[in-house]
Scaffold this motif. Structure first.
Motif, PDB file in Angstrom:
ATOM      1  N   ALA A 146       0.824  -1.220   0.000  1.00 17.50           N
ATOM      2  CA  ALA A 146       0.000   0.000   0.000  1.00 17.50           C
ATOM      3  C   ALA A 146       0.855   1.267   0.000  1.00 17.50           C
ATOM      4  CB  ALA A 146      -0.957   0.014   1.198  1.00 17.50           C
ATOM      5  N   TYR A 147       2.018   1.201  -0.657  1.00 16.45           N
ATOM      6  CA  TYR A 147       2.943   2.332  -0.592  1.00 16.45           C
ATOM      7  C   TYR A 147       2.814   3.315  -1.754  1.00 16.45           C
ATOM      8  CZ  TYR A 147       5.735  -0.598  -3.817  1.00 16.45           C
ATOM      9  OH  TYR A 147       6.167  -1.353  -4.868  1.00 16.45           O
ATOM     10  N   ARG A 148       2.243   2.901  -2.863  1.00 17.70           N
ATOM     11  CA  ARG A 148       2.226   3.769  -4.051  1.00 17.70           C
ATOM     12  C   ARG A 148       1.231   4.914  -3.879  1.00 17.70           C
ATOM     13  NH1 ARG A 148       4.605   2.339  -8.964  1.00 17.70           N
ATOM     14  NH2 ARG A 148       3.220   3.859  -9.920  1.00 17.70           N
ATOM     15  N   ASN A 149       1.727   6.140  -4.039  1.00 19.51           N
ATOM     16  CA  ASN A 149       0.848   7.308  -3.961  1.00 19.51           C
ATOM     17  C   ASN A 149       0.249   7.659  -5.320  1.00 19.51           C
ATOM     18  OD1 ASN A 149       3.012   8.430  -5.325  1.00 19.51           O
ATOM     19  ND2 ASN A 149       3.723   9.653  -3.583  1.00 19.51           N
ATOM     20  N   VAL A 223      -2.397  10.497  -4.542  1.00 19.96           N
ATOM     21  CA  VAL A 223      -2.797  10.710  -3.155  1.00 19.96           C
ATOM     22  C   VAL A 223      -1.655  11.361  -2.388  1.00 19.96           C
ATOM     23  CG1 VAL A 223      -3.580   9.595  -1.023  1.00 19.96           C
ATOM     24  CG2 VAL A 223      -4.286   8.674  -3.243  1.00 19.96           C
ATOM     25  N   GLY A 224      -1.939  12.454  -1.725  1.00 23.32           N
ATOM     26  CA  GLY A 224      -0.957  13.071  -0.836  1.00 23.32           C
ATOM     27  C   GLY A 224      -0.932  12.299   0.474  1.00 23.32           C
ATOM     28  N   GLY A 285      -6.609  21.609  -9.339  1.00 19.34           N
ATOM     29  CA  GLY A 285      -5.885  20.898 -10.389  1.00 19.34           C
ATOM     30  C   GLY A 285      -4.567  20.325  -9.911  1.00 19.34           C
ATOM     31  N   THR A 286      -4.285  20.481  -8.636  1.00 24.10           N
ATOM     32  CA  THR A 286      -3.052  19.959  -8.031  1.00 24.10           C
ATOM     33  C   THR A 286      -3.373  19.440  -6.634  1.00 24.10           C
ATOM     34  OG1 THR A 286      -2.490  22.117  -7.082  1.00 24.10           O
ATOM     35  CG2 THR A 286      -1.574  21.599  -9.254  1.00 24.10           C
ATOM     36  N   ILE A 287      -2.443  18.674  -6.067  1.00 29.53           N
ATOM     37  CA  ILE A 287      -2.492  18.325  -4.652  1.00 29.53           C
ATOM     38  C   ILE A 287      -1.145  18.698  -4.043  1.00 29.53           C
ATOM     39  CG2 ILE A 287      -4.184  16.463  -4.900  1.00 29.53           C
ATOM     40  CD1 ILE A 287      -1.820  14.470  -4.706  1.00 29.53           C
ATOM     41  N   THR A 288      -1.057  18.649  -2.743  1.00 31.93           N
ATOM     42  CA  THR A 288       0.202  18.926  -2.063  1.00 31.93           C
ATOM     43  C   THR A 288       0.604  17.716  -1.223  1.00 31.93           C
ATOM     44  OG1 THR A 288      -0.879  19.905  -0.124  1.00 31.93           O
ATOM     45  CG2 THR A 288      -0.284  21.390  -1.925  1.00 31.93           C
TER      46      THR A 288
END
Length: 474
Positions: A146-149, A223-224, A285-288
């Motif tokens: 479950a590591y992939r963001n 996902v952040g 349109g972005t995440i942090t």
């Protein structure tokens, strides 16, 4: 799809090894013969090595020391093998936790214990780096699932004309329908499942690669891990989105945790997932996300390491190798959105980031402002040319930090590093094979590999990250 068992028993008499799904025999292939073999080692792709009639063969999912029955068939000069049953299993063998493992091409090592995976990757790097020095022990991950963001789901139709979503089968564009990939963020897979159900209740059709008809090609979800923010990118074959409002409304109702939704248009017949045009339906349109104590803005197209837990370890080691005292000028080549460069800026006098991708440079500048970093500048252009021009002007850099793509660097770039004559080079690589080639060039041109640190950035797969420190001869 049902899973058949291996017929071979382990030492306790339990029969718990699933058999990979049988593959259709290609035309022109001779009738298979069956042979009993013993595995003597692993290839760099994690396949078992066996001897048969004086030939060295490779067998997927076979482990060293195991005795097994395999099917062997020939087509011209090519020999195909298939694992039929395990006669004597290795203590390193486990039941893969993923029910899709033997069909999907995403993971290659789930049939191995974590300890065996670690030994395999350490040995791979140790052998590759023999010409230079012994690498440090690999930095492993405590919870290697479950590591992939970032996740990528492809949609299509099965033979019954039902909409399916999942990942491609190994070495093909056949979609394996799946609800859960164990290395993805669970929330991402949940959202992809909801999108599949919404498609089934609308007139929207998945894109068909063969006919060129249909609408939705892929769904990319980022996902952040720290922020909890979620970006969903709908990659479609058309800029016209029939029933857009109802689609968006249904998705937001099911998943209010989604913070931004992007419609990306890819009309090209290409293996590239994202197209050039995109429209933001809601959100920024972005995440942090936070890395190394700094906050980074991530867009749909920007590169950001997929395993933030291991990236922290990798970048901590890179900074240790850089050995910055606050007086150095640092070049961040292949700087992307500025992650390494901005973290280095906290300990350096000046950082210069260079990147060909203009979108990434804009993100890097934005990230510098967001974190209040005033001693970093980012430029769009070829990093090699940039460094040659610096050298011609008599300018110096104390440290060059480089993180090239899988193909590594070319001789033109490496020669530009040599011309600039930094005291230290920190080389981060996602492909130790091409890194070895580049280290050979640098060692021939006045640098010595002082430390090599492998990092398990991609558990359950054969891939391994490697960070190397090179110091200029005095």
């Amino acid at each position: 799809m049902s899973k058949r068992k291996y017929k071979g028993d382990n030492q306790s008499g339990k029969n718990h090894h699933r058999k990979p799904r049988g593959r259709t025999k290609p035309k022109g292939r001779q009738k298979p013969v069956t042979a009993e073999v013993t595995c003597s080692g692993l290839t760099k792709e994690g396949k078992g090595i066996v001897q048969w009639e004086g030939k060295k063969l490779e067998v997927e999912h076979l482990l060293p020391g195991e005795t097994a029955e395999i099917a062997i068939s020939k087509k011209g000069r090519h020999v195909h093998t298939e694992l039929k049953r395990i006669i004597k299993p290795s203590e390193d063998r486990i039941e893969p936790p993923c029910v899709y493992y033997y069909e999907c091409g995403g993971c290659q090592l789930q049939h191995m214990t974590n300890q065996a995976q670690t030994r395999f990757k350490q040995n791979t790097v140790d052998i590759l780096m023999q010409p230079f020095r012994k690498p440090n022990p690999i930095l492993t991950m405590e919870h290697p699932y479950a590591y992939r963001n970032k996740s990528h789901t492809t949609f299509g139709m099965n033979r019954d004309r039902q909409i399916i979503g999942g990942l491609y089968a190994r070495n093909s564009h056949e979609i394996i329908p799946m609800d859960r990939c164990l290395i993805h963020d669970p929330k991402a897979d949940e959202i992809a499942g909801t999108i599949k159900e919404i498609l089934r209740t609308t007139k929207l059709q998945p894109y068909n690669e063969d006919t060129g008809h249909g609408f939705l090609r892929h769904v990319l979800i980022k996902v952040g891990k720290t922020s909890g923010e979620i970006m969903v990118v709908l990659v479609a074959a058309s800029s016209v989105f029939p029933g857009k409002n109802n689609f968006v409304k249904a998705l937001r109702k099911a998943h209010p945790e989604i913070t931004t939704l992007v419609h990306n248009v890819n009309k090209k017949d290409t293996s590239m997932v994202l197209g050039d045009d995109e429209k933001v339906f809601f959100g920024p349109g972005t995440i942090t996300d936070t890395l190394g104590g700094m906050e980074f803005v991530i867009s749909a197209k920007s590169f950001y390491q997929v395993n933030p837990v291991q990236t922290e370890k990798l970048y901590d080691k890179a900074m240790e190798m850089a050995d910055l005292t606050g007086k150095e000028t640092v070049i961040d080549a292949y700087c992307g959105v500025g992650t390494i460069g901005l973290i280095a800026a906290k300990q350096a006098a000046k950082v210069i980031g260079v990147e060909l991708n203009n979108d990434a440079v804009r993100d890097a500048i934005r990230n510098a402002k967001r974190n209040g970093v005033k001693n970093a500048r980012f430029y769009q252009g070829d990093a090699g040319t940039f460094m040659v021009e610096m050298a011609e002007r008599g300018e110096k850099a104390d440290v060059v930090m480089m993180d090239p793509p899988r193909k590594g660097s070319d001789e033109a770039f490496l020669s530009s590093v040599v011309k600039l004559q930094p005291e230290r080079i920190v080389y981060v690589s996602c492909n130790p094979e091409t890194q070895v080639r580049d280290l050979e060039y640098l060692e021939k041109n006045g640098y010595n590999a002082e430390e090599i640190q492998p990092v398990d950035m991609f558990p359950q797969t054969v891939h391994v990250e490697c960070c190397a420190l090179l110091v200029r001869d005095q």
